[in-house]
Design an enzyme around this catalytic site. Structure first.
Site, PDB file in Angstrom:
ATOM      1  N   ASP A  15       0.857  -1.177   0.000  1.00  0.00           N
ATOM      2  CA  ASP A  15       0.000   0.000   0.000  1.00  0.00           C
ATOM      3  C   ASP A  15       0.899   1.235   0.000  1.00  0.00           C
ATOM      4  O   ASP A  15       2.095   1.157   0.304  1.00  0.00           O
ATOM      5  CB  ASP A  15      -0.877  -0.046   1.265  1.00  0.00           C
ATOM      6  CG  ASP A  15      -1.701   1.207   1.459  1.00  0.00           C
ATOM      7  OD1 ASP A  15      -2.379   1.636   0.507  1.00  0.00           O
ATOM      8  OD2 ASP A  15      -1.658   1.782   2.565  1.00  0.00           O
ATOM      9  N   ASP A  17      -0.345   5.210   0.857  1.00  0.00           N
ATOM     10  CA  ASP A  17      -0.640   6.178   1.914  1.00  0.00           C
ATOM     11  C   ASP A  17      -0.661   5.519   3.291  1.00  0.00           C
ATOM     12  O   ASP A  17      -1.410   4.571   3.535  1.00  0.00           O
ATOM     13  CB  ASP A  17      -1.986   6.861   1.661  1.00  0.00           C
ATOM     14  CG  ASP A  17      -1.945   7.779   0.460  1.00  0.00           C
ATOM     15  OD1 ASP A  17      -0.873   7.918  -0.152  1.00  0.00           O
ATOM     16  OD2 ASP A  17      -2.987   8.382   0.126  1.00  0.00           O
TER      17      ASP A  17
END
Length: 279
Positions: A15, A17
């Site tokens: 991922d 953020d």
């Protein structure tokens, strides 16, 4: 933990953020030593985010990353043409775009927008989508610059919304979405509406390609910080839960190894790689 014995066949899915990127500054500098180590070992780092194709292309460039990636919560898979030679001939759904081969697993955003507009007009549901916002408003709600906000709005398969109705209305809204063949994913700031796809679907697509290319199933390492990473992390051999405000909501039962970091964001990313590779 001992060093991975089959480094050439390992893949890292991450991922962005709050995981590889700092949640507030979007910086990744604390993870640079780990990224350099993975590059030296020729282990692909595959970005898997709710961000758009054009956003990830820019981040990928800053990272010096040349590997396939997954955009819009698993709805869009992008592959450099040289990664899997002949891919466009084998799978016609991979189309050339922005110098890449791009497959829209989640279908077309215009279809999603048409359904959302119909539901709003017919039932009066209150929400604000990216398509409703001018760059200044999008910048305000995302914390991005207007130029970055424009990139965030260039979506191919999904439409992020801010819900403004009541919980009861939300229940009715999601029922109508399901009836129309759509699903939703709660992200860090927005709810992403699309066909029912998840980050795990993008991972499954790329795992199939890598397995066919190498003739063996790669060892998988996944990193995420929020509940919308859970399905992806449950597919991994080694799952890393990066510390965050919502990391305790991630429950995992499939991975052989689960690591929960004490540090957040890219510091936690580096911490995890130090643990996995004993550096």
């Amino acid at each position: 933990m001992t060093e991975m014995p089959h480094s050439g066949k390992a893949l890292v899915f991450t991922d962005l953020d709050g995981t590889l990127l700092d949640h507030d500054t979007y910086g990744f500098e604390p993870a640079l030593p780990a990224l350099a180590m993975l590059a030296q070992k020729k282990i692909p780092v595959i970005l898997n985010s709710s961000k758009t194709l054009v956003e990830i292309i820019k981040i990928r460039s800053a990272l010096g990353n040349c590997h396939p990636f997954i955009a819009e919560n698993g709805s869009v898979v992008a592959v450099p043409e040289q990664t899997f030679p002949g891919l466009a001939q084998k799978d016609s759904l991979f189309q050339q775009q922005s110098g890449l081969l791009v497959k829209r697993l989640g279908g077309d955003r215009n279809t999603v927008l048409a359904i959302l507009n119909r539901l709003r007009q017919t039932h009066g549901f209150s929400f604000e989508g990216f398509a409703d916002m001018k760059p200044a408003r999008l910048s305000q709600v995302t914390g991005l610059t207007e130029a970055q906000a424009i990139q965030a709005g260039q979506r191919l398969s999904t439409e992020p919304i801010l819900w403004k109705g009541s919980p009861e209305q939300w229940e009715a809204f999601t029922g109508h979405l399901a009836d129309a063949g759509l699903g939703w994913v709660q992200g860090g700031r927005f709810i992403s509406i699309s066909r029912p796809f998840d980050k795990k679907d993008g991972v499954a697509c790329l795992l199939k390609l890598y397995t066919a290319d190498t003739g063996s199933v790669p060892l998988t390492i996944g990193l995420g910080d929020s509940p919308n990473d859970q399905a992806m992390l449950n597919m991994m051999d080694i799952a890393v839960v990066i510390r965050s405000a919502r990391c305790d909501q991630i429950t995992l039962n499939q991975p052989h190894t689960v690591i929960r970091t004490t540090a957040k964001g890219p510091e936690g990313w580096q911490e995890a790689m130090d643990t996995i590779f004993n550096t």
